[in-house]
Scaffold this motif. Structure first.
Motif, PDB file in Angstrom:
ATOM      1  N   ASP A  98     -93.977  69.805  77.595  1.00 22.03           N
ATOM      2  CA  ASP A  98     -93.416  70.833  78.322  1.00 22.03           C
ATOM      3  C   ASP A  98     -92.190  71.604  77.474  1.00 22.03           C
ATOM      4  O   ASP A  98     -91.200  70.531  77.293  1.00 22.03           O
ATOM      5  CB  ASP A  98     -92.933  70.604  79.891  1.00 22.03           C
ATOM      6  CG  ASP A  98     -92.905  71.718  80.613  1.00 22.03           C
ATOM      7  OD1 ASP A  98     -93.763  72.311  81.360  1.00 22.03           O
ATOM      8  OD2 ASP A  98     -91.829  72.368  80.745  1.00 22.03           O
ATOM      9  N   LEU A 110     -86.756  69.623  80.086  1.00 21.28           N
ATOM     10  CA  LEU A 110     -86.186  69.194  81.395  1.00 21.28           C
ATOM     11  C   LEU A 110     -86.179  67.604  82.039  1.00 21.28           C
ATOM     12  O   LEU A 110     -85.662  67.242  83.044  1.00 21.28           O
ATOM     13  CB  LEU A 110     -86.773  70.230  82.602  1.00 21.28           C
ATOM     14  CG  LEU A 110     -88.120  70.060  83.029  1.00 21.28           C
ATOM     15  CD1 LEU A 110     -88.404  70.760  84.288  1.00 21.28           C
ATOM     16  CD2 LEU A 110     -89.060  70.508  81.791  1.00 21.28           C
ATOM     17  N   ASP A 111     -87.188  67.183  80.973  1.00 24.29           N
ATOM     18  CA  ASP A 111     -87.501  65.776  81.447  1.00 24.29           C
ATOM     19  C   ASP A 111     -86.901  64.768  80.331  1.00 24.29           C
ATOM     20  O   ASP A 111     -87.289  63.677  80.108  1.00 24.29           O
ATOM     21  CB  ASP A 111     -88.989  65.454  81.567  1.00 24.29           C
ATOM     22  CG  ASP A 111     -89.745  66.307  82.841  1.00 24.29           C
ATOM     23  OD1 ASP A 111     -89.140  66.583  83.727  1.00 24.29           O
ATOM     24  OD2 ASP A 111     -90.781  67.038  82.502  1.00 24.29           O
ATOM     25  N   HIS A 137     -91.845  74.817  81.924  1.00 26.08           N
ATOM     26  CA  HIS A 137     -91.198  75.031  83.225  1.00 26.08           C
ATOM     27  C   HIS A 137     -89.967  75.631  83.097  1.00 26.08           C
ATOM     28  O   HIS A 137     -88.729  75.000  83.013  1.00 26.08           O
ATOM     29  CB  HIS A 137     -90.842  73.703  83.839  1.00 26.08           C
ATOM     30  CG  HIS A 137     -92.302  73.050  84.474  1.00 26.08           C
ATOM     31  ND1 HIS A 137     -93.243  72.483  83.880  1.00 26.08           N
ATOM     32  CD2 HIS A 137     -92.549  72.891  85.841  1.00 26.08           C
ATOM     33  CE1 HIS A 137     -94.040  72.059  84.766  1.00 26.08           C
ATOM     34  NE2 HIS A 137     -93.730  72.581  85.928  1.00 26.08           N
ATOM     35  N   TRP A 148     -88.366  76.002  90.130  1.00 30.63           N
ATOM     36  CA  TRP A 148     -88.698  76.031  91.614  1.00 30.63           C
ATOM     37  C   TRP A 148     -87.667  77.037  92.530  1.00 30.63           C
ATOM     38  O   TRP A 148     -87.735  76.951  93.541  1.00 30.63           O
ATOM     39  CB  TRP A 148     -88.553  74.674  92.191  1.00 30.63           C
ATOM     40  CG  TRP A 148     -89.708  73.573  91.288  1.00 30.63           C
ATOM     41  CD1 TRP A 148     -90.771  73.482  91.990  1.00 30.63           C
ATOM     42  CD2 TRP A 148     -89.746  73.113  90.193  1.00 30.63           C
ATOM     43  NE1 TRP A 148     -91.794  72.720  91.126  1.00 30.63           N
ATOM     44  CE2 TRP A 148     -91.021  72.325  90.126  1.00 30.63           C
ATOM     45  CE3 TRP A 148     -88.584  72.768  89.121  1.00 30.63           C
ATOM     46  CZ2 TRP A 148     -91.185  71.686  88.810  1.00 30.63           C
ATOM     47  CZ3 TRP A 148     -88.814  72.084  88.007  1.00 30.63           C
ATOM     48  CH2 TRP A 148     -90.184  71.340  87.891  1.00 30.63           C
ATOM     49  N   TRP A 334    -101.362  64.683  84.371  1.00 29.06           N
ATOM     50  CA  TRP A 334    -100.006  64.756  84.156  1.00 29.06           C
ATOM     51  C   TRP A 334     -99.154  63.401  83.669  1.00 29.06           C
ATOM     52  O   TRP A 334     -99.627  62.342  83.513  1.00 29.06           O
ATOM     53  CB  TRP A 334     -99.569  65.476  85.442  1.00 29.06           C
ATOM     54  CG  TRP A 334     -98.067  66.207  85.348  1.00 29.06           C
ATOM     55  CD1 TRP A 334     -96.872  65.784  85.796  1.00 29.06           C
ATOM     56  CD2 TRP A 334     -97.876  67.150  84.531  1.00 29.06           C
ATOM     57  NE1 TRP A 334     -96.200  66.976  85.476  1.00 29.06           N
ATOM     58  CE2 TRP A 334     -96.608  67.581  84.542  1.00 29.06           C
ATOM     59  CE3 TRP A 334     -98.655  67.999  83.382  1.00 29.06           C
ATOM     60  CZ2 TRP A 334     -96.041  68.864  83.888  1.00 29.06           C
ATOM     61  CZ3 TRP A 334     -98.119  69.035  82.945  1.00 29.06           C
ATOM     62  CH2 TRP A 334     -96.669  69.342  82.914  1.00 29.06           C
ATOM     63  N   ARG A 335     -97.847  63.533  83.606  1.00 26.70           N
ATOM     64  CA  ARG A 335     -97.125  62.575  82.977  1.00 26.70           C
ATOM     65  C   ARG A 335     -96.703  61.239  83.630  1.00 26.70           C
ATOM     66  O   ARG A 335     -97.039  61.266  85.093  1.00 26.70           O
ATOM     67  CB  ARG A 335     -95.663  63.329  82.883  1.00 26.70           C
ATOM     68  CG  ARG A 335     -94.933  63.504  83.875  1.00 26.70           C
ATOM     69  CD  ARG A 335     -93.836  64.420  83.882  1.00 26.70           C
ATOM     70  NE  ARG A 335     -92.744  64.510  84.627  1.00 26.70           N
ATOM     71  CZ  ARG A 335     -91.637  63.874  84.395  1.00 26.70           C
ATOM     72  NH1 ARG A 335     -91.361  63.215  83.405  1.00 26.70           N
ATOM     73  NH2 ARG A 335     -90.515  63.873  85.590  1.00 26.70           N
ATOM     74  N   HIS A 341     -93.591  58.063  90.346  1.00 25.62           N
ATOM     75  CA  HIS A 341     -94.050  59.402  89.762  1.00 25.62           C
ATOM     76  C   HIS A 341     -94.826  59.313  88.427  1.00 25.62           C
ATOM     77  O   HIS A 341     -94.373  59.266  87.255  1.00 25.62           O
ATOM     78  CB  HIS A 341     -92.776  60.249  89.585  1.00 25.62           C
ATOM     79  CG  HIS A 341     -92.882  61.693  89.417  1.00 25.62           C
ATOM     80  ND1 HIS A 341     -93.300  62.602  90.341  1.00 25.62           N
ATOM     81  CD2 HIS A 341     -93.213  62.275  88.375  1.00 25.62           C
ATOM     82  CE1 HIS A 341     -93.308  63.835  89.846  1.00 25.62           C
ATOM     83  NE2 HIS A 341     -93.470  63.759  88.595  1.00 25.62           N
TER      84      HIS A 341
HETATM   85  C1  BMA Z   1     -93.395  68.176  87.658  1.00 24.06           C
HETATM   86  C2  BMA Z   1     -92.752  66.767  87.808  1.00 24.06           C
HETATM   87  C3  BMA Z   1     -91.346  67.152  87.531  1.00 24.06           C
HETATM   88  C4  BMA Z   1     -91.181  67.557  85.969  1.00 24.06           C
HETATM   89  C5  BMA Z   1     -91.924  68.813  85.691  1.00 24.06           C
HETATM   90  C6  BMA Z   1     -92.078  69.142  84.138  1.00 24.06           C
HETATM   91  O1  BMA Z   1     -94.824  68.350  88.065  1.00 24.06           O
HETATM   92  O2  BMA Z   1     -93.568  65.794  86.954  1.00 24.06           O
HETATM   93  O3  BMA Z   1     -90.659  65.746  87.456  1.00 24.06           O
HETATM   94  O4  BMA Z   1     -89.878  67.787  85.704  1.00 24.06           O
HETATM   95  O5  BMA Z   1     -93.260  68.569  86.297  1.00 24.06           O
HETATM   96  O6  BMA Z   1     -92.697  68.295  83.453  1.00 24.06           O
END
Ligand code: BMA
Length: 375
Positions: A98, A110-111, A137, A148, A334-335, A341
């Protein structure tokens, strides 16, 4: 006479003590992408995705080599790590990254994944035969809040809008990054680009109630135009809404066949596993139908288990029954950030054994399998 670019693929087939080979040729001129000036490498990537779908489903993971649960990439270039590899002994075939905050000129996304590391891993993995995909993002260009932050923003960055100049600079920065990615032959690394995702939900400033459908489509088209103006021709454009209610839900924001190369959908199990498996099946059938019109590849562009640490058999009993025989080119999980998380598995995690079984299914393809396909 027009120069016809032909790439000859050699598939080695070992018949006996002496090896024999078959040749197959692809005429890249026949591959039409959203970008009329797409590079040969982008066209080949498109072709590979079509070929992969004939053989199985490539397994993908977001930030696979950048970090995992309880570890971060120690910058050892010779030794890329991945939670998936730790568990199953093989790397994912699709690597998602991302680029959120690249627009701010920041050193890290952002991460907190540094763009230098991201670039290095993208190039390394591509050279090893992986497919690279990028999501974005992006910050809200009006309020400067995150993705967001739903302050109305799209009209401001369209042609003539108050923040247009800023947006053009953002795209310029992104273009420089994309054009700096090189493969081992010095060509620009082709990427599956998946901007403005999950637009049928209202959680991002570019989606749902925060934008008119016409403005969304216009943003998509103008973004592609700006990238092309900045000499970016290495992209396959992927359109991926969130879980679809029905076929029409797919069409509402769709910018048009001439602007999209790959059809996708993002589905998580927020409503439980049974509902998840069902909606994966139904949604992928919708994509299959849409994709069949002009042979575009399609994929489950984001997925994952939201019930952190609860489902021992999620892979073979929930995800696989949904994607089995669906015709998708890949599924991207996803991550894996932290124990509260993460969307895949890792060593010591409850579904680890089940993942190993899932990873041995013939249909599921990992890096070493995918690197042999039309590469
Ligand atoms: C989202 C989450 C967030 C992250 C974003 C971008 O769905 O996992 O924590 O910042 O994706 O990777």
């Amino acid at each position: 006479m027009k120069y016809i670019v032909k790439i000859v693929l050699l598939f080695a087939i070992f018949c006996s003590a002496t090896s024999c080979r078959t040749r197959s040729e692809i005429d890249l001129e026949k591959i039409e992408l959203a970008d009329d000036n797409a590079t040969d490498q982008a066209k080949l990537l498109y072709h590979r995705l079509q070929e992969i779908a004939k053989k199985g489903i490539a397994f993908g993971h977001q930030d696979a080599t950048a970090y995992g649960v309880n570890w971060e990439h120690a910058d050892d270039p010779a030794n890329l790590r991945s939670d998936i590899k730790d568990v199953a002994g093989k790397f994912p075939a699709v690597h998602g990254f991302d680029i959120g905050h690249i627009e701010l000129g920041n050193a890290a996304n952002l991460d907190t994944v540094s763009f230098a590391l991201m670039k290095d891993h993208m190039q390394k993995m591509y050279n090893r035969g992986a497919i690279i995909t990028i999501s974005w993002h992006m910050n809200n260009p009006v309020s400067n809040g995150g993705s967001w932050d739903t302050t109305k923003a799209v009209p401001a960055i369209l042609k003539g809008g108050a923040e247009r100049e800023k947006y053009e600079l953002w795209i310029q920065g992104l273009s420089e990054f994309l054009n700096s990615l090189k493969d081992k032959k010095g060509n620009i690394t082709p990427i599956v680009f998946r901007p403005f995702h999950e637009m049928n939900g209202s959680w991002f400033w570019w989606g749902g109630e925060n934008v008119s459908t016409e403005n969304y489509k216009q943003l998509w088209r103008e973004t592609k135009e700006l990238l092309e103006r900045n000499n970016v021709h290495s992209l396959l454009y992927a359109y991926s809404p969130n879980t679809l209610r029905d076929e029409q839900d797919f069409d509402t924001f769709y910018p048009g066949d001439d602007y999209v190369d790959i059809l996708g959908v993002d589905i998580y199990n927020h409503s439980g596993n049974e509902a998840f498996t069902r909606s994966v099946k139904e949604n992928l059938q919708i994509l299959q139908k849409k994709a069949a019109i002009n042979g575009k590849p399609y994929a489950l562009t984001e997925s994952g288990n939201n019930n952190f640490g609860e489902d021992e058999h999620w892979w073979t009993q929930t995800l696989y029954p949904g994607i089995k025989d669906s015709g998708i080119s890949w599924v991207l999980l996803w991550r894996n950030d932290r124990p509260s998380h993460y969307f895949s598995t890792y060593k010591g995690e409850i579904s680890e054994e089940d993942f190993k079984e899932f990873a041995t299914l013939e249909e599921m393809l990992f890096l070493d399998e995918v690197k042999e396909i039309a590469n």
